[in-house]
Enzyme design. Structure first.
Site, PDB file in Angstrom:
ATOM      1  N   PRO A 156      30.727  41.888  37.967  1.00  0.00           N
ATOM      2  CA  PRO A 156      29.883  40.757  37.328  1.00  0.00           C
ATOM      3  C   PRO A 156      31.038  39.681  36.807  1.00  0.00           C
ATOM      4  O   PRO A 156      31.761  39.956  36.138  1.00  0.00           O
ATOM      5  CB  PRO A 156      29.217  41.338  36.038  1.00  0.00           C
ATOM      6  CG  PRO A 156      28.987  42.817  36.650  1.00  0.00           C
ATOM      7  CD  PRO A 156      30.225  43.063  37.334  1.00  0.00           C
ATOM      8  N   CYS A 157      30.474  38.337  36.837  1.00  0.00           N
ATOM      9  CA  CYS A 157      31.280  37.186  36.566  1.00  0.00           C
ATOM     10  C   CYS A 157      31.238  36.833  34.841  1.00  0.00           C
ATOM     11  O   CYS A 157      31.801  36.232  34.500  1.00  0.00           O
ATOM     12  CB  CYS A 157      31.279  36.238  37.420  1.00  0.00           C
ATOM     13  SG  CYS A 157      29.739  35.376  37.623  1.00  0.00           S
ATOM     14  N   PRO A 158      30.055  37.069  34.488  1.00  0.00           N
ATOM     15  CA  PRO A 158      29.624  36.634  33.265  1.00  0.00           C
ATOM     16  C   PRO A 158      30.656  36.580  32.061  1.00  0.00           C
ATOM     17  O   PRO A 158      30.875  35.778  31.122  1.00  0.00           O
ATOM     18  CB  PRO A 158      28.311  37.150  32.574  1.00  0.00           C
ATOM     19  CG  PRO A 158      27.563  37.320  33.807  1.00  0.00           C
ATOM     20  CD  PRO A 158      28.521  37.778  34.938  1.00  0.00           C
ATOM     21  N   PHE A 202      33.608  36.247  32.381  1.00  0.00           N
ATOM     22  CA  PHE A 202      34.924  35.487  32.497  1.00  0.00           C
ATOM     23  C   PHE A 202      34.446  34.091  32.783  1.00  0.00           C
ATOM     24  O   PHE A 202      35.220  33.290  33.167  1.00  0.00           O
ATOM     25  CB  PHE A 202      35.647  36.023  33.782  1.00  0.00           C
ATOM     26  CG  PHE A 202      36.137  37.480  33.600  1.00  0.00           C
ATOM     27  CD1 PHE A 202      36.925  37.861  32.317  1.00  0.00           C
ATOM     28  CD2 PHE A 202      35.332  38.376  33.981  1.00  0.00           C
ATOM     29  CE1 PHE A 202      37.388  39.316  32.362  1.00  0.00           C
ATOM     30  CE2 PHE A 202      35.574  39.676  33.991  1.00  0.00           C
ATOM     31  CZ  PHE A 202      36.731  40.216  32.977  1.00  0.00           C
ATOM     32  N   CYS A 206      25.590  37.988  37.794  1.00  0.00           N
ATOM     33  CA  CYS A 206      26.567  37.190  38.843  1.00  0.00           C
ATOM     34  C   CYS A 206      27.164  38.238  39.781  1.00  0.00           C
ATOM     35  O   CYS A 206      28.189  38.814  39.764  1.00  0.00           O
ATOM     36  CB  CYS A 206      27.760  36.475  38.070  1.00  0.00           C
ATOM     37  SG  CYS A 206      27.999  34.887  38.629  1.00  0.00           S
TER      38      CYS A 206
END
Length: 383
Positions: free
Chosen positions: A83-85, A87, A379
């Protein structure tokens, strides 16, 4: 684990709608297992590749199960897009303090599987200086497991994708493979890589198929041929429907003649656009919206001449899968470099192993936990 002429094997985590999985398949990997939490994305994976073993599961639940040990020592590549949230530039960038950070879980799974190579992708924000120490922690933990590794930032447009989409990529390998992995060139496109098409060039046929004609098409094409697309944004399940991103992104789309206020419906079975005013901008100054299929082309799915990758779920769910995906051409390019190193490290005399490693269906206890597994993977990668 592959030998000789057998396929190279992989396990993919946070697989999303399959962008990375598709690219790695094109590079030569045979997926033994794909783990994904989102039901719509799992349906997409199963629809497009019925032969893939797709497990709808929270990754944190899986690594605590007995199934996580069943492929130990049998996998060439552990891949995925966590998951990207934690960063993302659009979020609070809490990093290790964000409960959605799955890098520690990925490292635990690497310890369990003992793959020869690892490939993890994330947003560009992870390459910021504020996360230098965190990236170094990940490197050190992987080195303690016996891997050599490196971080690079890749730009999707360098690999023929018609979009500005920078991503951070981690590649790790056991030492005997790493010595054959060219760290100076693995993140660069090949010399014969064609430049990306402009949005106009890429979508001209599909816009005509949707019914954009005459002056409306000419005006759109003139604007859309000026550049490639800005970064597609998948958005959050918690906030509203599908659109093409924040105000600055919408302006960039507007400069290309595309309305970023929503996502258009696909034409019906007769090729007719149901709402040409909204979806094609007929009689307005908005310009046409993109359909999910057009967004997929911008993301590197569905090149002309290849079978179309279809996205399951209603329009918003399908678009989010596309917007959160890792472009298949980038995954393929990195995957080819990983396979080259794996092959170079393989003893020339080794013969194909006739044993095929088939992962048994997960046990009831794991599936029983899924209802409570939770985990917000807003994400997706790659997915």
């Amino acid at each position: 684990m592959s030998h000789g002429n057998a396929a190279f094997t992989s396990v993919e985590i946070c697989a999303g709608a399959g962008g990375q999985a598709l690219g790695l398949e094109q590079a030569g990997f045979d997926h033994e297992l794909l783990i994904e939490l989102d039901a719509h994305a799992c349906a997409t994976l199963r629809h497009n590749r019925p032969q893939w073993n797709v497990l709808e599961c929270d990754l944190r639940v899986y690594v605590e199960s007995e199934e996580a040990l069943e492929l130990k020592g049998q996998i060439d590549l552990l891949a995925g897009g966590v998951p990207c949230p934690p960063f993302s530039l659009a979020g609070k960038q809490l990093g290790r303090d964000d409960e959605r950070d799955l890098f520690p879980t990925m490292i635990k799974l690497a310890r369990q599987l003992e793959p020869r190579a690892i490939m993890i992708e994330n947003v560009r924000g992870l390459m910021q200086s504020k996360f230098d120490s965190y990236r170094q922690e990940i490197v050190e933990e992987l080195e303690q497991l016996g891997y050599k590794c490196d971080w690079k930032e890749l730009q999707a447009s360098d690999f023929g994708v018609s979009q500005l989409r920078p991503r951070s990529i981690l590649v790790a390998m056991v030492p005997e493979c790493w010595e054959h992995f060219n760290r100076d060139t693995w993140y660069k496109p090949s010399e014969d890589q064609l430049p990306p098409q402009s949005v106009g060039e890429l979508l001209a046929k599909t816009m005509k198929d949707r019914g954009l004609r005459g002056k409306a098409f000419d005006d759109w094409f003139e604007k859309a041929s000026k550049d490639i697309a800005p970064t597609l944004v998948g958005g959050s399940k918690k906030h509203g429907g599908a659109d093409l991103g924040p105000s600055r992104a919408k302006k960039a789309w507007n400069d290309l003649g595309v309305c970023g206020l929503g996502v258009a419906d696909e034409p019906d079975k007769n090729g007719e656009t149901k709402n040409p005013i909204r979806d094609l901008g007929v009689g307005t100054n908005n310009g046409p919206m993109l359909t999910v299929r057009q967004a997929a082309k911008i993301q590197g799915f569905n090149p002309d001449g290849e079978k179309e990758w279809e996205f399951k779920g209603r329009k918003t769910a399908a678009y989010r899968q596309v917007g959160n995906a890792f472009p298949p051409p980038v995954a393929k390019a990195v995957g080819l470099q990983i396979i080259a190193a794996l092959k170079a490290a393989m003893p020339f005399s080794i013969e194909k192993n006739d044993a095929l490693f088939d992962l048994p269906a997960p046990s009831t206890p794991v599936r029983a936990q899924l209802a409570d597994g939770g985990g917000d993977r807003e994400c997706a990668s790659v997915g």
